[in-house]
Design a protein around this motif. Structure first.
Motif, PDB file in Angstrom:
ATOM      1  N   ILE A   1     -14.644  -3.308  69.249  1.00 14.53           N
ATOM      2  CA  ILE A   1     -13.433  -2.859  68.378  1.00 14.53           C
ATOM      3  C   ILE A   1     -12.508  -3.887  68.636  1.00 14.53           C
ATOM      4  N   SER A   2     -13.008  -5.139  69.644  1.00 15.93           N
ATOM      5  CA  SER A   2     -11.175  -5.627  69.761  1.00 15.93           C
ATOM      6  C   SER A   2     -11.353  -6.834  68.484  1.00 15.93           C
ATOM      7  N   GLY A   3     -12.494  -7.015  67.461  1.00  7.64           N
ATOM      8  CA  GLY A   3     -12.099  -7.784  66.725  1.00  7.64           C
ATOM      9  C   GLY A   3     -13.060  -9.516  67.005  1.00  7.64           C
ATOM     10  N   THR A   4     -12.604  -9.631  67.826  1.00  6.78           N
ATOM     11  CA  THR A   4     -12.947 -11.313  69.104  1.00  6.78           C
ATOM     12  C   THR A   4     -14.393 -11.456  69.288  1.00  6.78           C
ATOM     13  N   CYS A   5     -15.421 -11.048  69.057  1.00  4.16           N
ATOM     14  CA  CYS A   5     -16.520 -11.139  69.293  1.00  4.16           C
ATOM     15  C   CYS A   5     -17.207 -11.390  70.895  1.00  4.16           C
ATOM     16  N   GLY A   6     -16.890  -9.776  71.317  1.00  2.00           N
ATOM     17  CA  GLY A   6     -16.748 -10.550  72.906  1.00  2.00           C
ATOM     18  C   GLY A   6     -16.001 -10.828  73.613  1.00  2.00           C
ATOM     19  N   GLY A   7     -14.674 -11.334  73.256  1.00  2.00           N
ATOM     20  CA  GLY A   7     -13.443 -12.525  73.383  1.00  2.00           C
ATOM     21  C   GLY A   7     -13.922 -13.773  73.257  1.00  2.00           C
ATOM     22  N   THR A   8     -15.262 -13.875  72.861  1.00  2.00           N
ATOM     23  CA  THR A   8     -15.068 -15.639  72.645  1.00  2.00           C
ATOM     24  C   THR A   8     -14.816 -15.648  71.524  1.00  2.00           C
ATOM     25  N   GLY A   9     -14.418 -15.594  70.728  1.00  5.97           N
ATOM     26  CA  GLY A   9     -13.268 -16.243  69.181  1.00  5.97           C
ATOM     27  C   GLY A   9     -12.645 -16.115  69.370  1.00  5.97           C
ATOM     28  N   PRO A  10     -12.011 -16.846  67.882  1.00  6.52           N
ATOM     29  CA  PRO A  10     -10.908 -16.024  67.498  1.00  6.52           C
ATOM     30  C   PRO A  10     -10.805 -14.273  66.434  1.00  6.52           C
ATOM     31  N   VAL A  11      -9.587 -13.393  66.602  1.00  5.84           N
ATOM     32  CA  VAL A  11      -9.709 -12.490  65.784  1.00  5.84           C
ATOM     33  C   VAL A  11      -9.993 -12.313  64.390  1.00  5.84           C
ATOM     34  N   ASP A  12     -10.476 -11.620  63.875  1.00  6.80           N
ATOM     35  CA  ASP A  12     -11.010 -10.717  62.447  1.00  6.80           C
ATOM     36  C   ASP A  12     -11.995 -12.263  62.194  1.00  6.80           C
ATOM     37  N   GLN A  13     -12.195 -12.819  62.743  1.00  3.57           N
ATOM     38  CA  GLN A  13     -12.872 -14.085  62.079  1.00  3.57           C
ATOM     39  C   GLN A  13     -14.405 -13.649  61.202  1.00  3.57           C
ATOM     40  N   ALA A  14     -14.559 -12.495  60.957  1.00  2.00           N
ATOM     41  CA  ALA A  14     -15.680 -12.192  60.244  1.00  2.00           C
ATOM     42  C   ALA A  14     -15.157 -11.315  58.534  1.00  2.00           C
ATOM     43  N   THR A  15     -13.741 -11.854  58.914  1.00  2.00           N
ATOM     44  CA  THR A  15     -12.611 -11.050  57.488  1.00  2.00           C
ATOM     45  C   THR A  15     -12.415 -12.228  57.029  1.00  2.00           C
ATOM     46  N   ARG A  16     -13.134 -12.380  55.158  1.00  2.00           N
ATOM     47  CA  ARG A  16     -12.644 -12.978  54.202  1.00  2.00           C
ATOM     48  C   ARG A  16     -11.380 -12.755  53.110  1.00  2.00           C
ATOM     49  N   VAL A  17     -10.707 -13.808  52.376  1.00  2.00           N
ATOM     50  CA  VAL A  17      -9.570 -13.413  51.605  1.00  2.00           C
ATOM     51  C   VAL A  17      -9.866 -14.283  50.456  1.00  2.00           C
ATOM     52  N   CYS A  18      -9.801 -13.361  49.251  1.00  4.76           N
ATOM     53  CA  CYS A  18     -10.211 -13.470  47.804  1.00  4.76           C
ATOM     54  C   CYS A  18      -9.423 -13.280  47.273  1.00  4.76           C
ATOM     55  N   ALA A  19      -9.152 -13.921  45.628  1.00  7.79           N
ATOM     56  CA  ALA A  19      -8.502 -13.414  44.617  1.00  7.79           C
ATOM     57  C   ALA A  19      -9.333 -11.739  44.739  1.00  7.79           C
ATOM     58  N   SER A  20      -8.245 -10.905  43.867  1.00 10.60           N
ATOM     59  CA  SER A  20      -8.598  -9.613  43.768  1.00 10.60           C
ATOM     60  C   SER A  20      -9.713  -9.895  42.571  1.00 10.60           C
ATOM     61  N   GLY A  21     -10.295  -8.696  41.949  1.00 11.02           N
ATOM     62  CA  GLY A  21     -11.745  -9.085  41.152  1.00 11.02           C
ATOM     63  C   GLY A  21     -12.471  -8.388  41.512  1.00 11.02           C
ATOM     64  N   SER A  22     -13.470  -8.292  40.892  1.00 10.36           N
ATOM     65  CA  SER A  22     -15.148  -7.209  40.937  1.00 10.36           C
ATOM     66  C   SER A  22     -15.952  -8.179  41.874  1.00 10.36           C
ATOM     67  N   TYR A  23     -16.137  -7.084  42.907  1.00  9.65           N
ATOM     68  CA  TYR A  23     -17.384  -7.540  43.751  1.00  9.65           C
ATOM     69  C   TYR A  23     -18.935  -6.886  43.714  1.00  9.65           C
ATOM     70  N   THR A  24     -19.664  -7.131  44.587  1.00 15.77           N
ATOM     71  CA  THR A  24     -21.008  -7.040  45.129  1.00 15.77           C
ATOM     72  C   THR A  24     -21.498  -7.100  46.331  1.00 15.77           C
ATOM     73  N   VAL A  25     -21.716  -5.961  46.688  1.00 19.58           N
ATOM     74  CA  VAL A  25     -22.716  -5.315  47.961  1.00 19.58           C
ATOM     75  C   VAL A  25     -23.749  -5.193  47.237  1.00 19.58           C
ATOM     76  N   VAL A  26     -24.551  -6.238  48.380  1.00 17.16           N
ATOM     77  CA  VAL A  26     -26.047  -6.026  48.527  1.00 17.16           C
ATOM     78  C   VAL A  26     -26.444  -5.848  49.632  1.00 17.16           C
ATOM     79  N   TYR A  27     -27.522  -4.292  49.301  1.00 20.58           N
ATOM     80  CA  TYR A  27     -27.706  -4.029  50.699  1.00 20.58           C
ATOM     81  C   TYR A  27     -30.385  -4.314  50.846  1.00 20.58           C
ATOM     82  N   CYS A  28     -30.084  -5.120  51.719  1.00 21.47           N
ATOM     83  CA  CYS A  28     -30.579  -5.625  51.904  1.00 21.47           C
ATOM     84  C   CYS A  28     -31.042  -7.240  50.941  1.00 21.47           C
ATOM     85  N   PRO A  29     -30.440  -8.487  51.589  1.00 21.88           N
ATOM     86  CA  PRO A  29     -30.215  -9.173  50.380  1.00 21.88           C
ATOM     87  C   PRO A  29     -31.242 -10.026  51.073  1.00 21.88           C
TER      88      PRO A  29
END
Length: 183
Positions: free
Chosen positions: A155-183
């Motif tokens: 829940i810290s968002g820091t990879c167990g304290g080993t990295g910057p906060v929220d490194q998994a988050t991306r930012v992009c223009a608002s638009g349409s997205y696709t989520v693929v399960y089992c890519p």
């Protein structure tokens, strides 16, 4: 000339304030149970029909409103994630992977931030495909890299304290997205 400028400005405003399509594509050999949550309830609410479970090889497209902030999660049996995508390992239940979204955020210039979260546990491989020119995120195992997804129970968002906060988050223009399960 002035009329062309006004028309272009109106068209741009309409695009910036448009609803957004999210296509959920199941490439798994099994069905994926789906829940959509408006949590944390500080954006425009999705009020459309519930997302159906998606059979193997099938897709479903939903439309979320401008300014939607929420989650879409897999809800395996006994995960508890049918309720606002809360449950999973944090509550002693089966794991549930999710994607998290903030569309049209004024904090980031009207763009969208998105991520894969396994904080409630890893239950299915996922990939978010954003509009052209933006970064995909992909997580295919419980041990996927921290720059691709939040790890179970982190829940810290820091990879167990080993990295910057929220490194998994991306930012992009608002638009349409696709989520693929089992890519």
């Amino acid at each position: 000339m002035r009329a062309s400028f006004v028309l272009a400005a109106v068209s741009l405003a309409a695009v910036a304030n448009a609803d957004h399509a999210i296509t959920l594509r199941n490439n798994c050999a099994f069905g994926v149970g789906m829940t959509l949550s408006n949590f944390p309830n500080n954006g425009a609410a999705y009020t459309g029909p519930p997302i159906p479970d998606i059979a193997a090889g099938q897709s479903f497209t939903l439309t979320v409103p401008t300014g939607w902030n929420g989650r879409i999660c897999d809800h395996p049996p006994n995960s508890g994630c049918e309720n606002n995508c809360f449950g999973g390992i944090a509550f002693g239940q089966a794991a549930c992977s999710m994607t998290e979204w903030t569309f049209d955020s004024s904090n980031i210039g009207g763009q969208t931030d998105y991520d894969i979260s396994n904080i409630q546990g890893f239950s299915v491989a996922q990939q978010i495909i954003p509009p052209s020119g933006c970064s995909e995120v992909t997580c295919t195992s419980v041990d996927c890299p921290c720059n691709q997804a939040y790890r179970p129970n982190d829940i810290s968002g820091t990879c167990g304290g080993t990295g910057p906060v929220d490194q998994a988050t991306r930012v992009c223009a608002s638009g349409s997205y696709t989520v693929v399960y089992c890519p």
